[in-house]
Design a protein around this motif. Structure first.
Motif, short mmCIF file in Angstrom:
data_model
loop_
_atom_site.label_atom_id
_atom_site.label_comp_id
_atom_site.label_asym_id
_atom_site.label_seq_id
_atom_site.Cartn_x
_atom_site.Cartn_y
_atom_site.Cartn_z
N VAL A 228 0.84 -1.21 0.00
CA VAL A 228 0.00 0.00 0.00
C VAL A 228 0.87 1.25 0.00
CG1 VAL A 228 -1.62 1.35 1.40
CG2 VAL A 228 -2.02 -1.07 1.04
N LEU A 229 1.90 1.27 0.81
CA LEU A 229 2.75 2.47 0.88
C LEU A 229 3.58 2.64 -0.39
CD1 LEU A 229 3.79 2.45 4.63
CD2 LEU A 229 1.97 3.74 3.50
N ASN A 230 4.02 1.55 -1.01
CA ASN A 230 4.74 1.66 -2.29
C ASN A 230 3.83 2.20 -3.39
OD1 ASN A 230 7.33 0.94 -1.60
ND2 ASN A 230 7.00 -1.23 -1.99
N ARG A 231 2.60 1.71 -3.42
CA ARG A 231 1.64 2.21 -4.42
C ARG A 231 1.40 3.70 -4.22
NH1 ARG A 231 -3.55 3.10 -3.65
NH2 ARG A 231 -3.56 1.74 -1.84
N PHE A 232 1.26 4.12 -2.98
CA PHE A 232 1.04 5.54 -2.68
C PHE A 232 2.25 6.37 -3.11
CE2 PHE A 232 1.34 9.16 0.29
CZ PHE A 232 0.18 9.81 -0.08
N ALA A 233 3.44 5.86 -2.84
CA ALA A 233 4.66 6.59 -3.22
C ALA A 233 4.80 6.70 -4.73
CB ALA A 233 5.89 5.89 -2.64
N ARG A 234 4.47 5.63 -5.45
CA ARG A 234 4.53 5.68 -6.92
C ARG A 234 3.52 6.67 -7.48
NH1 ARG A 234 4.81 0.09 -6.59
NH2 ARG A 234 2.62 -0.03 -7.20
N GLU A 235 2.32 6.71 -6.93
CA GLU A 235 1.30 7.65 -7.40
C GLU A 235 1.73 9.08 -7.10
OE1 GLU A 235 -2.36 6.54 -5.59
OE2 GLU A 235 -2.59 4.76 -6.84
N GLY A 236 2.38 9.31 -5.98
CA GLY A 236 2.85 10.64 -5.63
C GLY A 236 3.99 11.10 -6.52
N ASP A 237 4.84 10.16 -6.95
CA ASP A 237 5.95 10.50 -7.83
C ASP A 237 5.49 10.79 -9.25
OD1 ASP A 237 7.69 10.16 -5.75
OD2 ASP A 237 8.30 8.13 -6.34
N SER A 238 4.37 10.19 -9.67
CA SER A 238 3.93 10.36 -11.05
C SER A 238 3.25 11.69 -11.29
CB SER A 238 2.99 9.22 -11.45
OG SER A 238 1.79 9.31 -10.71
N THR A 239 2.78 12.34 -10.22
CA THR A 239 2.16 13.66 -10.39
C THR A 239 3.20 14.71 -10.08
OG1 THR A 239 1.39 13.70 -8.11
CG2 THR A 239 -0.12 12.82 -9.75
N ASP A 240 3.31 15.71 -10.96
CA ASP A 240 4.33 16.73 -10.75
C ASP A 240 3.77 17.97 -10.08
OD1 ASP A 240 2.89 17.88 -12.82
OD2 ASP A 240 4.41 17.43 -14.33
N GLY A 241 2.49 18.03 -9.79
CA GLY A 241 1.92 19.14 -9.06
C GLY A 241 1.61 20.36 -9.90
#
Length: 107
Positions: free
Chosen positions: A81-94
């Motif tokens: 779950v935490l890896n999936r969250f980290a990957r989703e956070g990295d894919s968005t540049d804001g």
């Protein structure tokens, strides 16, 4: 002043607070869902040992197996779950809006 009526730079503070809040919620979700999974797996594996009259060896084996499997699945669930969250956070540049067709308020 920015669009929210505050000083320039407050938007970044809000973004970092929102990110911290999202991380806190995700950690809570990971722990709760992993605990639920571990309890269910332990109950399924060790349940017969606790519900029926079985030999001490079989009962001990089932309880130990259920506890071990529950602990392993707890760890795997939290990490995934935490890896999936980290990957989703990295894919968005804001800089881009979160939904297609929407414009960024700063544009």
């Amino acid at each position: 002043m920015d669009n929210y009526g505050g000083h320039i730079g407050q938007g970044r503070a809000r973004d970092s607070q929102a990110r911290r809040d999202a991380v806190t919620v995700e950690i809570g979700y990971a722990l709760c869902s992993a605990l639920f999974l571990a309890v269910v797996v332990f109950g399924v594996v060790a349940g017969p040992a606790l519900a029926f009259e079985l030999s001490d060896t079989v009962q001990g084996t089932l309880v130990a197996s259920g506890a071990t499997l529950g602990a392993v699945l707890f760890t795997v669930r939290v990490v995934s779950v935490l890896n999936r969250f980290a990957r989703e956070g990295d894919s968005t540049d804001g800089d881009q809006p979160s939904q297609p067709g929407r414009t960024n308020p700063d544009s």
